[in-house]
Design a protein around this motif. Structure first.
Motif, PDB file in Angstrom:
ATOM      1  N   ILE A  31      51.798  -9.683  46.424  1.00 41.87           N
ATOM      2  CA  ILE A  31      52.364  -9.493  45.081  1.00 41.87           C
ATOM      3  C   ILE A  31      53.777  -8.932  45.183  1.00 41.87           C
ATOM      4  O   ILE A  31      54.692  -9.388  44.492  1.00 41.87           O
ATOM      5  CB  ILE A  31      51.466  -8.549  44.244  1.00 41.87           C
ATOM      6  N   LEU A  39      46.254 -13.658  37.872  1.00 41.45           N
ATOM      7  CA  LEU A  39      44.979 -13.492  38.562  1.00 41.45           C
ATOM      8  C   LEU A  39      44.316 -14.843  38.813  1.00 41.45           C
ATOM      9  O   LEU A  39      43.814 -15.105  39.904  1.00 41.45           O
ATOM     10  CB  LEU A  39      44.051 -12.598  37.728  1.00 41.45           C
ATOM     11  N   ARG A  71      41.318  -6.008  41.657  1.00 42.66           N
ATOM     12  CA  ARG A  71      42.189  -5.825  40.487  1.00 42.66           C
ATOM     13  C   ARG A  71      42.122  -4.382  39.995  1.00 42.66           C
ATOM     14  O   ARG A  71      43.133  -3.823  39.546  1.00 42.66           O
ATOM     15  CB  ARG A  71      41.835  -6.820  39.385  1.00 42.66           C
ATOM     16  N   ILE A  74      44.016  -2.162  42.560  1.00 43.30           N
ATOM     17  CA  ILE A  74      45.461  -2.337  42.394  1.00 43.30           C
ATOM     18  C   ILE A  74      45.946  -1.648  41.140  1.00 43.30           C
ATOM     19  O   ILE A  74      46.994  -0.988  41.132  1.00 43.30           O
ATOM     20  CB  ILE A  74      45.816  -3.839  42.379  1.00 43.30           C
ATOM     21  N   ALA A  75      45.191  -1.763  40.055  1.00 41.65           N
ATOM     22  CA  ALA A  75      45.590  -1.153  38.789  1.00 41.65           C
ATOM     23  C   ALA A  75      45.703   0.362  38.919  1.00 41.65           C
ATOM     24  O   ALA A  75      46.659   0.975  38.422  1.00 41.65           O
ATOM     25  CB  ALA A  75      44.601  -1.517  37.686  1.00 41.65           C
ATOM     26  N   TYR A  82      49.222  -4.018  36.196  1.00 39.85           N
ATOM     27  CA  TYR A  82      48.172  -5.001  35.950  1.00 39.85           C
ATOM     28  C   TYR A  82      47.858  -5.042  34.457  1.00 39.85           C
ATOM     29  O   TYR A  82      47.784  -4.007  33.796  1.00 39.85           O
ATOM     30  CB  TYR A  82      46.898  -4.654  36.719  1.00 39.85           C
ATOM     31  N   LYS A  84      47.181  -8.137  30.889  1.00 35.70           N
ATOM     32  CA  LYS A  84      47.255  -9.513  30.401  1.00 35.70           C
ATOM     33  C   LYS A  84      48.719  -9.846  30.150  1.00 35.70           C
ATOM     34  O   LYS A  84      49.199  -9.812  29.014  1.00 35.70           O
ATOM     35  CB  LYS A  84      46.394  -9.672  29.153  1.00 35.70           C
ATOM     36  N   ALA A  90      45.202 -12.276  32.579  1.00 36.42           N
ATOM     37  CA  ALA A  90      45.464 -11.174  33.504  1.00 36.42           C
ATOM     38  C   ALA A  90      46.356 -11.568  34.671  1.00 36.42           C
ATOM     39  O   ALA A  90      46.346 -12.715  35.131  1.00 36.42           O
ATOM     40  CB  ALA A  90      44.146 -10.628  34.033  1.00 36.42           C
ATOM     41  N   GLY A  91      47.098 -10.577  35.143  1.00 35.04           N
ATOM     42  CA  GLY A  91      47.931 -10.786  36.311  1.00 35.04           C
ATOM     43  C   GLY A  91      48.646  -9.512  36.719  1.00 35.04           C
ATOM     44  O   GLY A  91      48.501  -8.460  36.087  1.00 35.04           O
ATOM     45  N   PHE A  92      49.429  -9.633  37.775  1.00 34.07           N
ATOM     46  CA  PHE A  92      50.091  -8.494  38.398  1.00 34.07           C
ATOM     47  C   PHE A  92      51.610  -8.664  38.379  1.00 34.07           C
ATOM     48  O   PHE A  92      52.116  -9.778  38.520  1.00 34.07           O
ATOM     49  CB  PHE A  92      49.648  -8.357  39.854  1.00 34.07           C
ATOM     50  N   GLN A 167      50.101  -5.891  25.579  1.00 37.85           N
ATOM     51  CA  GLN A 167      50.293  -6.069  27.015  1.00 37.85           C
ATOM     52  C   GLN A 167      51.321  -7.166  27.279  1.00 37.85           C
ATOM     53  O   GLN A 167      52.186  -7.015  28.162  1.00 37.85           O
ATOM     54  CB  GLN A 167      48.964  -6.419  27.671  1.00 37.85           C
ATOM     55  N   CYS A 173      49.465  -1.382  29.654  1.00 39.81           N
ATOM     56  CA  CYS A 173      48.914  -2.005  30.851  1.00 39.81           C
ATOM     57  C   CYS A 173      47.498  -1.478  31.061  1.00 39.81           C
ATOM     58  O   CYS A 173      47.074  -0.514  30.412  1.00 39.81           O
ATOM     59  CB  CYS A 173      49.773  -1.725  32.080  1.00 39.81           C
TER      60      CYS A 173
END
Length: 246
Positions: A31, A39, A71, A74-75, A82, A84, A90-92, A167, A173
């Motif tokens: 990432i 995601l 996830r 990481i969050a 992290y 939406k 969802a994603g980073f 988000q 987040c």
């Protein structure tokens, strides 16, 4: 990810493929290398964690190999954002690229200014007020946000859409996924999303550090990064990923 006969089918790669991501640390490194990563599979082939991991380990509940568990790790790390962030999915976003996304998606507005210019909804305001109140908690379970902001039965409608929009606009987040606690302090139920502002996680000065740049230019930088990684992707496929019309 697609649904076939009520079963989710992941579009991953072989565990032994040199490009396969095997651990959460490898995921974070990837990432940070690319800058941002949805995601799940999307309109841009290859730009997702799903397509960089072995499908058989998703939802295995083993945090050593399960990207669904990653996830949450990481969050809560506080090193990667992290939520939406991509087409309401969802994603980073790496810390390096976060100010660029914030500037573009917010169009240079802090939320209070957005509200003052009548560009935010009343529902959004009720949620954001929770995080702005004096002595307010910095983090709230999704169920707390829903209840305290007046959504739910006999209250405001559209909670999921509103929290997702906030988000997408880079005001909130997902800080973690945690089980709730009863009055005795005992954990119960499924782990649910815990929301926070990006400023709480990364600091106001850092989050807004690209405000001096024209938001359109920030958007172009994101486009250029994607084109650098995936030069064959048609530009018109990027609009949903960018999340804001210029």
């Amino acid at each position: 990810m697609k649904n076939e006969n009520d079963k989710w089918i992941m579009d991953g790669i072989d565990w032994n493929n040199p490009e396969c991501i095997h651990t959460v640390d490898e995921a974070i490194a990837y990432i940070n290398k690319v800058g941002f990563l949805p995601l799940f599979k999307n309109e841009i082939p290859g730009l997702s964690l799903e397509e960089r991991t072995a499908s058989e380990y998703w939802w295995s509940k083993n945090p050593e190999v399960d990207p669904w568990e990653w996830r949450a790790i990481i969050a809560r790390s506080g090193n990667v954002a992290y939520g939406k962030f991509f087409d309401k999915k969802a994603g980073f976003i790496s810390k390096e690229w976060l100010p660029c996304f914030v500037n573009y998606r917010r169009d240079g507005y802090d939320f209070d200014a957005l509200w003052d210019d009548e560009k935010a909804s009343r529902r959004q305001k009720k949620i954001m007020d929770l995080f702005a109140q004096e002595n307010a908690n910095a983090e709230y379970y999704s169920s707390e946000v829903k209840q305290k902001a007046g959504f739910g039965k006999d209250g405001e409608k559209g909670f999921e859409g509103t929290i997702t929009d906030l988000q997408m606009q880079m005001y909130l987040c997902v800080r973690d996924f945690r089980q709730r606690k009863n009055k005795k302090g005992e954990k119960y139920g499924w782990a649910i999303a815990v929301y926070s502002t990006l400023e709480h996680v990364f600091g106001y000065e850092y989050v807004t550090s690209a405000y001096s740049e024209d938001p359109v230019e920030s958007g172009k930088r994101v486009v250029n990064r994607i084109m650098e990684l995936y030069p064959s992707v048609p530009v018109d496929q990027l609009s949903k990923l960018l999340g804001r019309k210029s």
